[in-house]
Scaffold this motif. Structure first.
Motif, mmCIF file in Angstrom:
data_model
loop_
_atom_site.group_PDB
_atom_site.id
_atom_site.type_symbol
_atom_site.label_atom_id
_atom_site.label_comp_id
_atom_site.label_asym_id
_atom_site.label_seq_id
_atom_site.Cartn_x
_atom_site.Cartn_y
_atom_site.Cartn_z
ATOM 1 N N HIS B 125 0.840 -1.212 0.000
ATOM 2 C CA HIS B 125 0.000 0.000 0.000
ATOM 3 C C HIS B 125 0.871 1.255 0.000
ATOM 4 O O HIS B 125 1.987 1.239 0.525
ATOM 5 N N GLU B 128 -1.119 8.856 -0.502
ATOM 6 C CA GLU B 128 -1.643 9.579 -1.659
ATOM 7 C C GLU B 128 -0.677 10.624 -2.184
ATOM 8 O O GLU B 128 -0.987 11.328 -3.146
ATOM 9 N N TYR B 165 -1.884 -2.729 -4.137
ATOM 10 C CA TYR B 165 -3.100 -1.920 -4.182
ATOM 11 C C TYR B 165 -2.811 -0.444 -4.423
ATOM 12 O O TYR B 165 -3.727 0.376 -4.372
ATOM 13 N N LYS B 167 -2.460 3.240 -4.089
ATOM 14 C CA LYS B 167 -3.072 4.068 -3.041
ATOM 15 C C LYS B 167 -4.592 3.908 -3.035
ATOM 16 O O LYS B 167 -5.311 4.789 -2.591
ATOM 17 N N GLU B 168 -5.066 2.772 -3.551
ATOM 18 C CA GLU B 168 -6.517 2.606 -3.721
ATOM 19 C C GLU B 168 -7.248 2.302 -2.417
ATOM 20 O O GLU B 168 -8.434 2.578 -2.290
ATOM 21 N N PHE B 169 -6.561 1.682 -1.458
ATOM 22 C CA PHE B 169 -7.222 1.313 -0.194
ATOM 23 C C PHE B 169 -6.481 1.909 0.999
ATOM 24 O O PHE B 169 -5.835 1.190 1.761
ATOM 25 N N PHE B 171 -5.551 3.085 4.626
ATOM 26 C CA PHE B 171 -6.018 2.658 5.947
ATOM 27 C C PHE B 171 -6.560 3.844 6.716
ATOM 28 O O PHE B 171 -7.423 3.713 7.560
#
Lengths: 458, 193
Positions: B125, B128, B165, B167-169, B171
């Motif tokens: 991960h 952004e 993933y 920066k799609e998910f 936390f």
């Protein structure tokens, strides 16, 4: 009077584009020329010296009494006004100033003097009539000073989408008056989490993203995928009949092609490694993409069906985000082989790799269509990103967005090279916006949920 | 930090104990449950003066045996919700395994050696502040770096799947340094056991 069936026109346009792209000569290519109606005298409406011609586009006349005909007449006038304003080739007179002018009841009963008083050089009038289950739309582009017709056409099509009439008329007027390929009938695709569906079985709350399409102006937003996983990086095939994208529908990211009019799905990469970021070659026969199948992110090229796989880059660092040159001879991509992510260009046979940016962090190269010879990209500016453009012949750079601390990324060109779609979080959420290539005419396309990674159909 | 970790462990044990009891299917009336401390994830913004220890003290002794039992009996979802595998964190635009990340991976290697049948997916991960596209590659590098380190500790690569993933998910969807730091991670998900 030229009669055009909308569907036939659409197919003809698609075929015309395909033929043109297949036969295009590098690097200069002309925008596709639609055949001029021969029975018309070429008449270009001009404005005062040094100014754009001023256009008025009142509501179309409803020539039959059905409610949907009345609604269509209003919609077509408004959408046509917007479409003509979009390319900034005409100065559109605001529609709320037309009230003093009596509405025309037929195409031959036009109060030219009143339009002249309002300062109109060109006037677009039209009528809408229900014929069977179709709509028939007649349109005239009139030069107010001479009362001559510059364009006179008739269109027949389904009643379901009156906006398409307006888009077709706008493209015809742009072609006829300024030799410009308008984008009113083009479409966008993007990834959206607007449905708010959560991924099951995971630790954290994760919202799925599905592929959406919309008209170029954001109207008619529709969902394409329904697999309730992560679906990202959609990209239109050159004929705008298919969308290739990255999907996690089987867990591991892989490439899929959705044929949106047939409802069929292809999976050219068949789960070998992690595969991302498909990019269609301009002739639609090949896809470039990023894969880690050989151990680290590299750029590959394959035929649409997955055959003929070839590795284009070979470097232990990250090679990512491919995009094709308009002639299909080169691929631009992002690599951090020099330390930070920068834009590189390589010939499609894998030779002659050269770096074209030297900034702090660059990604998502997007190669302009001719006649422009430039690449748009996202560049880090301070704590955010902005869209920039580099002219490949002069090396000059210009900035298109200015958002300190804001993310403006994933730029892609409209097929006429005059506009860009990109993602911006300037409103707090991630949304799709369009802007012209000089940084003006900013428009928000999406408003619901988060919407990212746009692509613009050819 | 350490006390929070210990608290989390205790919460886990209590939950496990409750589940274990439930699993016996005896018609025991629900025992008056000890008041649960708030889960570790919801950190109170203003830290309360004394770190509350009261709930946690007594069951410490029972630890090893119960942990064994519960790991075996818990579903994948239950395991992942309160995972014995620690995430590893990365610096901005980096896929390098830091000394802290090594510690986490060393601990994860011990867990994976103990539960030989587990297969895990290492998710890469990103925050952004990288672009969406490039982060797909960076996430891949992070997951692969974590896997390589575990393989060097003797964990078979076949048990370690990787997935990026980008920066799609995130936390933490926040736009603070703290949020970004949480989102730059290799996250472990047990996918079969």
């Amino acid at each position: 009077m030229l009669r055009t069936n909308l569907l036939a026109a659409g197919i003809a346009a698609a075929l015309g584009t395909a033929v043109l792209l297949a036969g295009q000569a590098p690097p200069a290519q002309q925008p596709p020329q639609e055949p001029r109606p021969t029975q018309e005298i070429a008449l270009t409406i001009t404005g005062e010296p040094g100014t754009l011609p001023r256009y008025a586009v009142p509501d179309f006349i409803a020539a039959s009494p059905e409610a949907d005909t009345l609604a269509a007449a209003r919609v077509i006038g408004q959408v046509l006004w917007d479409d003509l304003a979009f390319e900034r080739e005409f100065d559109l007179i605001p529609r709320d100033t037309y009230q003093s002018i009596p509405a025309a009841r037929s195409l031959t009963d036009v109060p030219f003097d009143r339009w002249r008083e309002l300062g109109a050089d060109g006037l677009v009038i039209g009528s809408v009539r229900r014929v069977g289950s179709d709509l028939r739309v007649e349109v005239r582009l009139l030069q107010v000073s001479t009362r001559q017709s510059a364009l006179s056409k008739e269109y027949t099509g389904a009643t379901a989408n009156p906006r398409l009439f307006a888009h077709t008329i706008a493209d015809d007027i742009h072609q006829n008056q300024v030799g410009l390929r308008g984008v009113a009938r083009t479409r966008l695709t993007f990834s959206s989490d607007r449905d708010g569906e959560r991924l099951g079985g995971t630790v954290e709350e994760r919202t799925v993203k599905e592929i959406y399409i919309s008209d170029y102006d954001g109207a008619n937003q529709r969902r394409v995928t329904t697999n309730r996983r992560l679906n990202i990086t959609p990209t239109w095939s050159p004929d705008a009949r298919s969308i290739a994208y990255t999907s996690y529908r089987r867990g591991v990211p892989d490439l899929f092609i959705s044929n949106i009019y047939q409802g069929t799905l292809e999976n050219p990469t068949k789960g070998r490694g992690q595969n991302f970021l498909p990019a269609w070659s301009p002739d639609g026969t090949r896809l470039a993409f990023m894969s880690d199948r050989d151990g680290n992110p590299e750029i590959y090229v394959m035929n649409r069906d997955g055959s003929g796989l070839r590795r284009l880059t070979n470097h232990p660092r990250n090679d990512v985000t491919p995009t094709w040159s308009p002639a299909g001879t080169h691929v631009a991509f992002t690599s951090d082989r020099g330390g930070s992510p920068q834009i590189y260009v390589v010939a499609v046979d894998g030779t002659g790799t050269r770096r074209i940016t030297a900034e702090s962090y660059c990604d998502r190269p997007s190669w302009s269509p001719a006649p422009y010879n430039e690449i748009a990209y996202a560049s880090r500016t301070g704590s955010g990103f902005d869209v920039k453009i580099i002219d490949l012949s002069t090396g000059e750079r210009r900035q298109v967005t200015f958002g300190e601390g804001i993310i403006n990324e994933s730029p892609v060109y409209a097929p006429n090279g005059r506009h860009l779609a990109f993602m911006s979080n300037r409103t707090g959420r991630q949304q799709i916006w369009t802007v012209d290539r000089m940084g003006r005419n900013l428009r928000q396309i999406t408003t619901v949920g988060n919407n990212t990674m746009p692509d613009w159909s050819r | 930090m350490r006390t929070r970790w210990r608290m989390a462990l205790l919460v886990a044990l209590l939950v496990a104990a409750a589940l274990g009891a439930g699993a016996c299917r005896k018609k025991t009336p629900p025992v008056a449950r000890p008041v649960m401390p708030p889960p570790a994830a919801t950190t109170t913004p203003a830290r309360p003066p004394a770190p509350p220890e009261p709930v946690g003290e007594s069951p410490v002794v029972a630890e090893p045996a119960m942990a064994e039992d519960t790991m075996a009996s818990r579903t994948l979802d239950e395991l992942n919700r309160d995972s014995p595998l620690r995430p590893v964190f990365f610096a901005y635009d980096s896929a390098e395994i830091s000394p802290e990340a090594q510690q986490a991976l060393n601990a994860n290697a011990e867990v994976l050696k103990k539960y030989q049948s587990w297969v895990v997916t290492i998710e890469g991960h990103c925050d952004e502040r990288g672009t969406a596209e490039y982060n797909l590659a960076l996430g891949e590098r992070r997951a692969v770096a974590a896997r390589a380190y575990l393989v060097s500790l003797g964990i078979p690569a076949e048990r370690l799947k990787v997935i990026s993933y980008g920066k799609e998910f995130p936390f933490d969807p926040g736009q603070t340094e703290e949020a970004y730091a949480k989102n730059r991670r290799g996250h472990f998900v047990i996918t079969s056991k």
